[in-house]
Scaffold this motif. Sequence first.
Motif, PDB file in Angstrom:
ATOM      1  N   LEU A  68      89.865  98.229  52.687  1.00 47.33           N
ATOM      2  CA  LEU A  68      89.722  97.223  53.594  1.00 47.33           C
ATOM      3  C   LEU A  68      88.249  96.478  53.724  1.00 47.33           C
ATOM      4  O   LEU A  68      88.543  95.194  53.725  1.00 47.33           O
ATOM      5  CB  LEU A  68      89.861  97.868  54.987  1.00 47.33           C
ATOM      6  CG  LEU A  68      89.894  97.026  56.293  1.00 47.33           C
ATOM      7  CD1 LEU A  68      90.909  95.991  56.250  1.00 47.33           C
ATOM      8  CD2 LEU A  68      89.988  97.769  57.755  1.00 47.33           C
ATOM      9  N   ASP A  69      87.336  97.094  53.222  1.00 38.02           N
ATOM     10  CA  ASP A  69      86.090  96.430  52.954  1.00 38.02           C
ATOM     11  C   ASP A  69      86.218  95.388  51.792  1.00 38.02           C
ATOM     12  O   ASP A  69      85.694  94.600  52.053  1.00 38.02           O
ATOM     13  CB  ASP A  69      85.091  97.551  52.732  1.00 38.02           C
ATOM     14  CG  ASP A  69      83.773  97.098  52.676  1.00 38.02           C
ATOM     15  OD1 ASP A  69      83.324  96.018  53.082  1.00 38.02           O
ATOM     16  OD2 ASP A  69      82.915  97.725  51.997  1.00 38.02           O
ATOM     17  N   ARG A  70      86.764  96.090  50.627  1.00 37.03           N
ATOM     18  CA  ARG A  70      86.982  94.851  49.703  1.00 37.03           C
ATOM     19  C   ARG A  70      87.832  93.622  49.975  1.00 37.03           C
ATOM     20  O   ARG A  70      87.543  92.743  49.706  1.00 37.03           O
ATOM     21  CB  ARG A  70      87.569  95.630  48.452  1.00 37.03           C
ATOM     22  CG  ARG A  70      86.479  96.380  47.783  1.00 37.03           C
ATOM     23  CD  ARG A  70      87.084  96.985  46.472  1.00 37.03           C
ATOM     24  NE  ARG A  70      88.269  97.736  46.483  1.00 37.03           N
ATOM     25  CZ  ARG A  70      88.079  99.340  46.727  1.00 37.03           C
ATOM     26  NH1 ARG A  70      87.085  99.836  47.098  1.00 37.03           N
ATOM     27  NH2 ARG A  70      89.334  99.779  46.731  1.00 37.03           N
ATOM     28  N   ALA A  71      89.000  93.938  50.736  1.00 35.22           N
ATOM     29  CA  ALA A  71      89.965  92.888  51.178  1.00 35.22           C
ATOM     30  C   ALA A  71      89.316  91.887  52.204  1.00 35.22           C
ATOM     31  O   ALA A  71      89.446  90.718  52.259  1.00 35.22           O
ATOM     32  CB  ALA A  71      91.120  93.333  52.088  1.00 35.22           C
ATOM     33  N   ILE A  72      88.381  92.306  52.941  1.00 37.32           N
ATOM     34  CA  ILE A  72      87.737  91.612  54.122  1.00 37.32           C
ATOM     35  C   ILE A  72      86.526  90.759  53.563  1.00 37.32           C
ATOM     36  O   ILE A  72      86.397  89.624  53.496  1.00 37.32           O
ATOM     37  CB  ILE A  72      86.963  92.400  55.304  1.00 37.32           C
ATOM     38  CG1 ILE A  72      88.114  92.849  56.175  1.00 37.32           C
ATOM     39  CG2 ILE A  72      85.933  91.753  55.906  1.00 37.32           C
ATOM     40  CD1 ILE A  72      87.628  93.944  57.143  1.00 37.32           C
ATOM     41  N   ALA A  73      85.868  91.459  52.433  1.00 40.12           N
ATOM     42  CA  ALA A  73      84.771  90.630  51.639  1.00 40.12           C
ATOM     43  C   ALA A  73      85.511  89.394  50.645  1.00 40.12           C
ATOM     44  O   ALA A  73      84.891  88.501  50.734  1.00 40.12           O
ATOM     45  CB  ALA A  73      84.099  91.717  50.663  1.00 40.12           C
ATOM     46  N   HIS A  74      86.691  89.852  50.119  1.00 43.00           N
ATOM     47  CA  HIS A  74      87.255  88.795  49.331  1.00 43.00           C
ATOM     48  C   HIS A  74      87.736  87.830  50.205  1.00 43.00           C
ATOM     49  O   HIS A  74      87.930  86.470  49.777  1.00 43.00           O
ATOM     50  CB  HIS A  74      88.539  89.270  48.912  1.00 43.00           C
ATOM     51  CG  HIS A  74      89.188  88.738  47.797  1.00 43.00           C
ATOM     52  ND1 HIS A  74      90.351  87.912  48.058  1.00 43.00           N
ATOM     53  CD2 HIS A  74      89.012  88.374  46.580  1.00 43.00           C
ATOM     54  CE1 HIS A  74      90.861  87.128  47.018  1.00 43.00           C
ATOM     55  NE2 HIS A  74      89.986  87.163  46.361  1.00 43.00           N
ATOM     56  N   ALA A  75      88.056  87.892  51.685  1.00 43.87           N
ATOM     57  CA  ALA A  75      88.373  86.985  52.718  1.00 43.87           C
ATOM     58  C   ALA A  75      87.148  86.240  52.988  1.00 43.87           C
ATOM     59  O   ALA A  75      87.202  85.402  54.009  1.00 43.87           O
ATOM     60  CB  ALA A  75      89.300  87.427  53.719  1.00 43.87           C
ATOM     61  N   GLY A  76      85.803  86.472  52.767  1.00 41.06           N
ATOM     62  CA  GLY A  76      84.602  85.984  53.107  1.00 41.06           C
ATOM     63  C   GLY A  76      83.859  86.392  54.391  1.00 41.06           C
ATOM     64  O   GLY A  76      82.972  85.991  54.863  1.00 41.06           O
ATOM     65  N   GLY A  77      84.311  87.788  54.780  1.00 47.91           N
ATOM     66  CA  GLY A  77      83.825  88.393  55.991  1.00 47.91           C
ATOM     67  C   GLY A  77      82.971  89.695  55.562  1.00 47.91           C
ATOM     68  O   GLY A  77      82.986  89.848  54.355  1.00 47.91           O
ATOM     69  N   ARG A  78      82.481  90.219  56.492  1.00 49.68           N
ATOM     70  CA  ARG A  78      81.821  91.549  56.144  1.00 49.68           C
ATOM     71  C   ARG A  78      82.623  92.620  57.103  1.00 49.68           C
ATOM     72  O   ARG A  78      82.894  92.332  58.206  1.00 49.68           O
ATOM     73  CB  ARG A  78      80.489  91.339  56.556  1.00 49.68           C
ATOM     74  CG  ARG A  78      79.645  90.395  55.761  1.00 49.68           C
ATOM     75  CD  ARG A  78      78.474  90.020  56.158  1.00 49.68           C
ATOM     76  NE  ARG A  78      78.407  89.386  57.264  1.00 49.68           N
ATOM     77  CZ  ARG A  78      77.726  89.359  58.523  1.00 49.68           C
ATOM     78  NH1 ARG A  78      76.750  90.313  58.464  1.00 49.68           N
ATOM     79  NH2 ARG A  78      77.755  88.612  59.573  1.00 49.68           N
ATOM     80  N   TYR A  79      82.334  94.016  56.712  1.00 52.98           N
ATOM     81  CA  TYR A  79      83.168  95.091  57.414  1.00 52.98           C
ATOM     82  C   TYR A  79      82.131  96.096  57.236  1.00 52.98           C
ATOM     83  O   TYR A  79      81.213  96.361  56.478  1.00 52.98           O
ATOM     84  CB  TYR A  79      84.472  95.331  56.394  1.00 52.98           C
ATOM     85  CG  TYR A  79      85.067  96.697  57.126  1.00 52.98           C
ATOM     86  CD1 TYR A  79      85.882  96.641  57.985  1.00 52.98           C
ATOM     87  CD2 TYR A  79      84.955  98.116  56.333  1.00 52.98           C
ATOM     88  CE1 TYR A  79      86.624  97.661  58.541  1.00 52.98           C
ATOM     89  CE2 TYR A  79      85.565  99.262  56.992  1.00 52.98           C
ATOM     90  CZ  TYR A  79      86.364  98.903  58.108  1.00 52.98           C
ATOM     91  OH  TYR A  79      87.079 100.011  58.334  1.00 52.98           O
ATOM     92  N   THR A  80      82.221  96.686  58.605  1.00 55.50           N
ATOM     93  CA  THR A  80      81.557  98.151  58.711  1.00 55.50           C
ATOM     94  C   THR A  80      82.382  98.763  59.927  1.00 55.50           C
ATOM     95  O   THR A  80      82.948  98.304  60.717  1.00 55.50           O
ATOM     96  CB  THR A  80      80.368  97.946  59.243  1.00 55.50           C
ATOM     97  OG1 THR A  80      79.438  99.133  59.371  1.00 55.50           O
ATOM     98  CG2 THR A  80      80.030  97.394  60.666  1.00 55.50           C
ATOM     99  N   GLY A  81      82.506 100.006  59.472  1.00 53.57           N
ATOM    100  CA  GLY A  81      83.110 101.222  60.506  1.00 53.57           C
ATOM    101  C   GLY A  81      82.107 101.978  60.975  1.00 53.57           C
ATOM    102  O   GLY A  81      81.102 102.393  60.577  1.00 53.57           O
ATOM    103  N   LEU A  82      82.336 102.197  62.468  1.00 53.36           N
ATOM    104  CA  LEU A  82      81.606 103.167  63.102  1.00 53.36           C
ATOM    105  C   LEU A  82      82.084 104.344  63.002  1.00 53.36           C
ATOM    106  O   LEU A  82      83.498 104.593  63.069  1.00 53.36           O
ATOM    107  CB  LEU A  82      81.420 102.595  64.646  1.00 53.36           C
ATOM    108  CG  LEU A  82      80.431 101.370  64.722  1.00 53.36           C
ATOM    109  CD1 LEU A  82      80.484 101.327  66.277  1.00 53.36           C
ATOM    110  CD2 LEU A  82      79.289 101.398  64.180  1.00 53.36           C
ATOM    111  N   PRO A  83      81.337 105.406  62.841  1.00 56.72           N
ATOM    112  CA  PRO A  83      80.030 105.665  63.124  1.00 56.72           C
ATOM    113  C   PRO A  83      78.956 105.079  61.937  1.00 56.72           C
ATOM    114  O   PRO A  83      77.860 104.798  62.417  1.00 56.72           O
ATOM    115  CB  PRO A  83      79.772 107.177  63.396  1.00 56.72           C
ATOM    116  CG  PRO A  83      80.628 107.837  62.616  1.00 56.72           C
ATOM    117  CD  PRO A  83      81.885 106.829  62.699  1.00 56.72           C
ATOM    118  N   GLY A  84      79.497 104.978  60.758  1.00 57.69           N
ATOM    119  CA  GLY A  84      78.637 104.486  59.778  1.00 57.69           C
ATOM    120  C   GLY A  84      79.275 103.475  58.711  1.00 57.69           C
ATOM    121  O   GLY A  84      80.654 103.502  58.602  1.00 57.69           O
TER     122      GLY A  84
END
Length: 155
Positions: free
Chosen positions: A108-124
């Motif tokens: 999901l992180d890679r897909a979001i980055a490819h779309a120009g966004g940044r991803y973080t999941g909580l707690p880390g």
Amino acid sequence: MSLRISIVGMGDTGTKAARCLLDAEPDIALTLYDIDPERCEPFRGSATLATSAREALMESDTIVLALPREREIDRTLERFSDGEVTAPIQGKLIVDLTPPPPERAQQLDRAIAHAGGRYTGLPGPTAEAEAEAEAEAEAASSVRQRLLKLLLCPA
């Protein structure tokens, strides 16, 4: 820098996040969306109530996902069988309050980055998001850290 935040998913987790944000920052530009519009009603007057997930995504710079399953995350981000995110998330921070298992979160992180966004999941954050956070400008990092602290407020 003023925060413009959308929360998608107003179950227990999303509701708690909205309350924490409004308690800490009463003048925050908060947009809420849930597939069941009644879940957003208690916040009428304190937040903008979006009529679609896409509207919530477009209204804010930071998108908080409080969704119970990956299927809902995929629908919100318009992520279909090819795994690509097609929703308008260029330049946006996506914060996942209930992230999937690590391998799926990395995808999901890679897909979001490819779309120009940044991803973080909580707690880390994922390793990639953590590395990117170090590279962010000081002001943006400060806003991000404040947001994450607010979202982790005690019950």
